[in-house]
Design an enzyme around this catalytic site. Structure first.
Site, PDB file in Angstrom:
ATOM      1  N   ARG A 237      -6.475  41.571  38.512  1.00  0.00           N
ATOM      2  CA  ARG A 237      -5.826  42.854  38.165  1.00  0.00           C
ATOM      3  C   ARG A 237      -6.945  43.297  37.316  1.00  0.00           C
ATOM      4  O   ARG A 237      -7.350  42.788  36.119  1.00  0.00           O
ATOM      5  CB  ARG A 237      -4.890  42.620  37.329  1.00  0.00           C
ATOM      6  CG  ARG A 237      -3.782  44.095  37.271  1.00  0.00           C
ATOM      7  CD  ARG A 237      -2.675  43.671  36.400  1.00  0.00           C
ATOM      8  NE  ARG A 237      -3.273  43.405  34.811  1.00  0.00           N
ATOM      9  CZ  ARG A 237      -2.566  42.789  33.846  1.00  0.00           C
ATOM     10  NH1 ARG A 237      -1.483  42.036  34.278  1.00  0.00           N
ATOM     11  NH2 ARG A 237      -3.104  42.603  32.654  1.00  0.00           N
ATOM     12  N   HIS A 241      -1.491  45.709  32.860  1.00  0.00           N
ATOM     13  CA  HIS A 241      -0.533  45.764  33.527  1.00  0.00           C
ATOM     14  C   HIS A 241       0.379  47.157  34.210  1.00  0.00           C
ATOM     15  O   HIS A 241       0.409  47.434  35.402  1.00  0.00           O
ATOM     16  CB  HIS A 241       0.507  44.835  32.990  1.00  0.00           C
ATOM     17  CG  HIS A 241       2.153  44.835  33.488  1.00  0.00           C
ATOM     18  ND1 HIS A 241       2.278  44.669  35.077  1.00  0.00           N
ATOM     19  CD2 HIS A 241       3.147  45.429  33.481  1.00  0.00           C
ATOM     20  CE1 HIS A 241       3.309  44.528  35.420  1.00  0.00           C
ATOM     21  NE2 HIS A 241       4.003  45.191  34.209  1.00  0.00           N
ATOM     22  N   TYR A 250      -4.753  39.376  25.456  1.00  0.00           N
ATOM     23  CA  TYR A 250      -4.427  38.111  26.088  1.00  0.00           C
ATOM     24  C   TYR A 250      -5.421  37.911  27.136  1.00  0.00           C
ATOM     25  O   TYR A 250      -5.523  36.843  27.779  1.00  0.00           O
ATOM     26  CB  TYR A 250      -3.171  38.057  26.762  1.00  0.00           C
ATOM     27  CG  TYR A 250      -2.575  39.261  27.762  1.00  0.00           C
ATOM     28  CD1 TYR A 250      -2.846  38.899  29.158  1.00  0.00           C
ATOM     29  CD2 TYR A 250      -2.162  40.423  27.224  1.00  0.00           C
ATOM     30  CE1 TYR A 250      -2.432  39.819  30.017  1.00  0.00           C
ATOM     31  CE2 TYR A 250      -1.719  41.348  28.188  1.00  0.00           C
ATOM     32  CZ  TYR A 250      -1.968  41.244  29.602  1.00  0.00           C
ATOM     33  OH  TYR A 250      -1.580  42.153  30.430  1.00  0.00           O
TER      34      TYR A 250
HETATM   35  C1  LIG Z   1      13.916  41.093  37.610  1.00  0.00           C
HETATM   36  C2  LIG Z   1      12.920  41.448  36.658  1.00  0.00           C
HETATM   37  N1  LIG Z   1      12.351  40.687  35.665  1.00  0.00           N
HETATM   38  C3  LIG Z   1      11.377  41.226  34.862  1.00  0.00           C
HETATM   39  C4  LIG Z   1      10.863  42.212  35.056  1.00  0.00           C
HETATM   40  C5  LIG Z   1       9.787  42.639  34.076  1.00  0.00           C
HETATM   41  N2  LIG Z   1       8.422  42.555  34.649  1.00  0.00           N
HETATM   42  C6  LIG Z   1       8.077  43.769  35.171  1.00  0.00           C
HETATM   43  S1  LIG Z   1       6.617  43.461  35.892  1.00  0.00           S
HETATM   44  C7  LIG Z   1       6.479  41.769  35.387  1.00  0.00           C
HETATM   45  C8  LIG Z   1       5.390  41.001  36.043  1.00  0.00           C
HETATM   46  C9  LIG Z   1       5.155  41.264  37.599  1.00  0.00           C
HETATM   47  O1  LIG Z   1       3.950  40.567  37.970  1.00  0.00           O
HETATM   48  P1  LIG Z   1       3.487  40.367  39.437  1.00  0.00           P
HETATM   49  O2  LIG Z   1       4.805  40.157  40.326  1.00  0.00           O
HETATM   50  O3  LIG Z   1       2.440  39.494  39.707  1.00  0.00           O
HETATM   51  O4  LIG Z   1       3.305  41.946  39.693  1.00  0.00           O
HETATM   52  P2  LIG Z   1       1.707  42.752  39.262  1.00  0.00           P
HETATM   53  O5  LIG Z   1       2.280  43.552  38.138  1.00  0.00           O
HETATM   54  O6  LIG Z   1       0.853  41.918  38.752  1.00  0.00           O
HETATM   55  O7  LIG Z   1       1.527  43.515  40.270  1.00  0.00           O
HETATM   56  C10 LIG Z   1       7.755  41.469  35.016  1.00  0.00           C
HETATM   57  C11 LIG Z   1       7.919  40.164  34.351  1.00  0.00           C
HETATM   58  C12 LIG Z   1      11.290  42.887  36.173  1.00  0.00           C
HETATM   59  N3  LIG Z   1      10.934  44.022  36.009  1.00  0.00           N
HETATM   60  N4  LIG Z   1      12.251  42.712  36.703  1.00  0.00           N
END
Ligand SMILES: Cc1ncc(C[n+]2csc(CCOP(=O)(O)OP(=O)(O)O)c2C)c(N)n1
Ligand SMILES: [Mg+2]
Length: 339
Positions: A237, A241, A250
């Protein structure tokens, strides 16, 4: 007879892939800038995922196949129609109600609730198979989403029912601030496919050609009734985020500096093959900018129609929804009167 997509990408397709990757980066940058100007909502930059999104899209047939995205991939899916990018722009400009895409554009809306799109993709693929329709479904989800229950339930059901679905895990090393080292004790995310009873492979997610090849093979399996596949596309990435995140808190700056940039790498490769030059680059950037100018101008000219928030939720609106609709309308009138 279902079309198979094993064919290698032609020179013209490689150039189109490059153009679409440049477009994805440009739309992502513009969305970020609009948020910083206070004109757009929180959004998740695609930076680092351009190659895997565009490479995967080119292995699919937009007339029969479906894409079920997470929330980061929309800007790279223009192969499925400009409407997909237009809907994204309307969404971040605060007009999700105006972003319905026409029938025949096979991309589901962004999904914020992590991993919930994965069972949707399996249901959609199972539905295609039950109706005897051609094509398959590809769903994107992150390394973080691969820790959710929905992923395991969906993978299990897909394996049992042998549905035509491709699970494409975007392993970009981070789930907000949680690194891959804290995400799983398994040797890879691809390894989890073994428990589902179908193949899982890891590919270089910074290389659109490698992703195209992997998705083409998975698509061949899906459309010929051989069932699901899991592809783990490994990348990094490159941005925060979302616009609400500060990764400098971090991620050590040295680690970020070493991260591969798929757009720059592919540009170098095509230039080396004599398929890309500065003129093509300038043209691709200009086209992307002009498209975004047009979509943003259209989006900013819209006025909110709150009624549309309440349409298409249930066949009949509930009393609570009617109350909410009345409150929103009253609020709008009050704001209008105060201007
Ligand atoms: C059910 C749920 N739990 C927690 C969150 C908070 N949240 C949003 S994005 C994220 C991380 C997602 O990481 P990843 O699946 O690796 O996708 P990336 O953002 O790296 O593309 C979290 C924990 C959420 N949106 N939905
Ligand atoms: Mg991630």
């Amino acid at each position: 007879m279902a079309k198979t997509t094993r064919d290698r990408l032609s020179d013209a397709q490689l150039q189109l892939v490059m153009t679409e990757m440049i477009g994805a980066r440009a739309y992502s940058n513009r969305a970020f800038a609009l948020q910083r100007q206070g004109r757009a909502a929180t959004n998740a930059p695609v930076d680092g995922s351009e190659a895997l999104v565009v490479g995967a899209a080119h292995a699919l047939d937009p007339t029969t196949d479906w894409v079920v995205p997470q929330y980061r991939e929309q800007v790279g899916l223009i192969r499925f129609g400009e409407e997909v990018v237009a809907r994204y722009v309307l969404h971040i400009l605060g007009h999700p109600e105006a972003g319905a895409i026409p029938e025949g554009t096979n991309v589901l809306p962004p999904q914020i609730s992590l991993a919930t799109q994965i069972p949707h993709a399996v249901g959609l693929a199972w539905g295609l198979a039950l109706q005897g329709k051609p094509g398959c479904v590809l769903t994107f989800f992150g390394d973080g989403s691969a820790s959710e229950g929905d992923f395991y339930e969906a993978g299990n059901l897909a394996g049992v029912q042998q549905v035509p679905v491709i699970f494409l895990c975007v392993n970009n090393q981070w789930a907000i601030s949680t690194p891959m080292s804290r995400q799983t004790a398994a040797e890879s995310i691809a390894a989890k496919a073994e428990a589902f009873g179908f193949p899982g492979i890891t590919v270089d997610g910074t290389d659109p050609v490698a992703v195209h090849e992997a998705v083409s093979a998975a698509r061949d399996r899906a459309v010929s009734g051989e069932g699901p596949s899991l592809i783990e596309a490994v990348t990094y990435r490159l941005g925060p985020h979302t616009t609400a995140d500060d990764p400098s808190r971090y991620i050590p700056s040295a680690e970020l500096a070493e991260a591969p940039d798929p757009v720059a790498t592919f540009r170098q490769r095509l230039t080396g093959l004599g398929l890309w030059d500065d003129d093509l680059q300038a043209r691709a950037e200009q086209e992307a900018d002009e498209r975004m100018d047009r979509l943003v101008t259209q989006g900013e000219a819209l006025t909110l129609n709150p009624d549309q928030f309440f349409e298409n939720v249930y066949a009949q609106t509930t009393p609570r929804m009617e109350r909410q609709r009345a409150e929103l309308l009253a609020d709008q009138v009050a704001r209008g009167a105060g201007q």
